[in-house]
Scaffold this active site. Sequence first.
Site, short mmCIF file in Angstrom:
data_model
loop_
_atom_site.label_atom_id
_atom_site.label_comp_id
_atom_site.label_asym_id
_atom_site.label_seq_id
_atom_site.Cartn_x
_atom_site.Cartn_y
_atom_site.Cartn_z
N ASP A 156 -3.94 108.38 -83.02
CA ASP A 156 -3.73 109.00 -81.71
C ASP A 156 -4.65 108.39 -80.65
O ASP A 156 -5.76 107.95 -80.97
CB ASP A 156 -4.01 110.51 -81.83
CG ASP A 156 -3.43 111.28 -80.67
OD1 ASP A 156 -2.60 110.74 -79.92
OD2 ASP A 156 -3.83 112.45 -80.49
N ASN A 160 8.26 112.89 -81.35
CA ASN A 160 8.11 111.78 -80.38
C ASN A 160 9.44 111.41 -79.71
O ASN A 160 9.45 110.72 -78.68
CB ASN A 160 7.50 110.54 -81.03
CG ASN A 160 6.01 110.66 -81.31
OD1 ASN A 160 5.47 110.01 -82.19
ND2 ASN A 160 5.32 111.53 -80.57
#
Length: 250
Positions: free
Chosen positions: A20, A68
Amino acid sequence: MPVIPKPRDGLPAHVAIIMDGNGRWAEARGLSRSEGHRAGLEATRNAVRFFAEQGVGTLTLFAFSSENWGRPREEVEALFDLFVSAIEAELPELVERGIALRFIGDRATFPSDLQARMTEAEHATAGNDRMCLVVALGYGGRWDILQAARRWVADSDRGADPEAAFSGYLSTAGLPDVDLLIRTGGEHRVSNFLLWQAAYAELLFIETFWPDVTNTELEEGLTWYASRQRRFGRVPAAGDAAAPGEATGA
Ligand code: FPP
């Protein structure tokens, strides 16, 4: 499926990473989010080399989650292009290093060229046994448990150990449970990653954005893991000296 060697003492058999911080890394530099993902790919290449050289048997990377798909179309398309070119570019090195590549997740709705590259790369590396590199694309932990449960109820032979048997229906069938789960970028959550497989994982949250992660952070992660006393819900026996990362005691 190739048998992946056991890692050396004190090393996790299975490391999983939530990579991330690419977007924030890019925004901090006035770059586009896609440039952040390209920089993230460099860090990914480095991490694969690092863990393979250390002797970790399985490395699972969260590259694209079920959620996503909710990102702007431009970013999603740029990510898919990056995955296609990364698979093409990295395949020779994976073969040379003896790394088996496996993708987990729902790939049915991916562009056909990406699906084709994924399948080709899996076939080309299927016989490799030095490390298994698992890339989670279109993956969600709840998706995984649901798809396993659907097949599980249809199957009558569940064996004597139902938890072990159920693991065989997950996308990670045949791989060990996650020992060490690392999330970079400062958030402290597991975000629907490997929910079943990481039930007893040691969780390491580091502040560094993924593109800035170097061997120093990765080495520190392994050192931290080796210092953990893993009890799996049990109590250590009196006088038990915890071996590094060992299952002596949660
Ligand atoms: C999370 O950062 C990262 C991603 C959704 C993409 C990860 C992809 C790579 C590292 C590229 C290559 C990987 C492979 C395996 C080919 P973010 O965009 O959520 O960052 P933010 O939280 O700062 O916005």
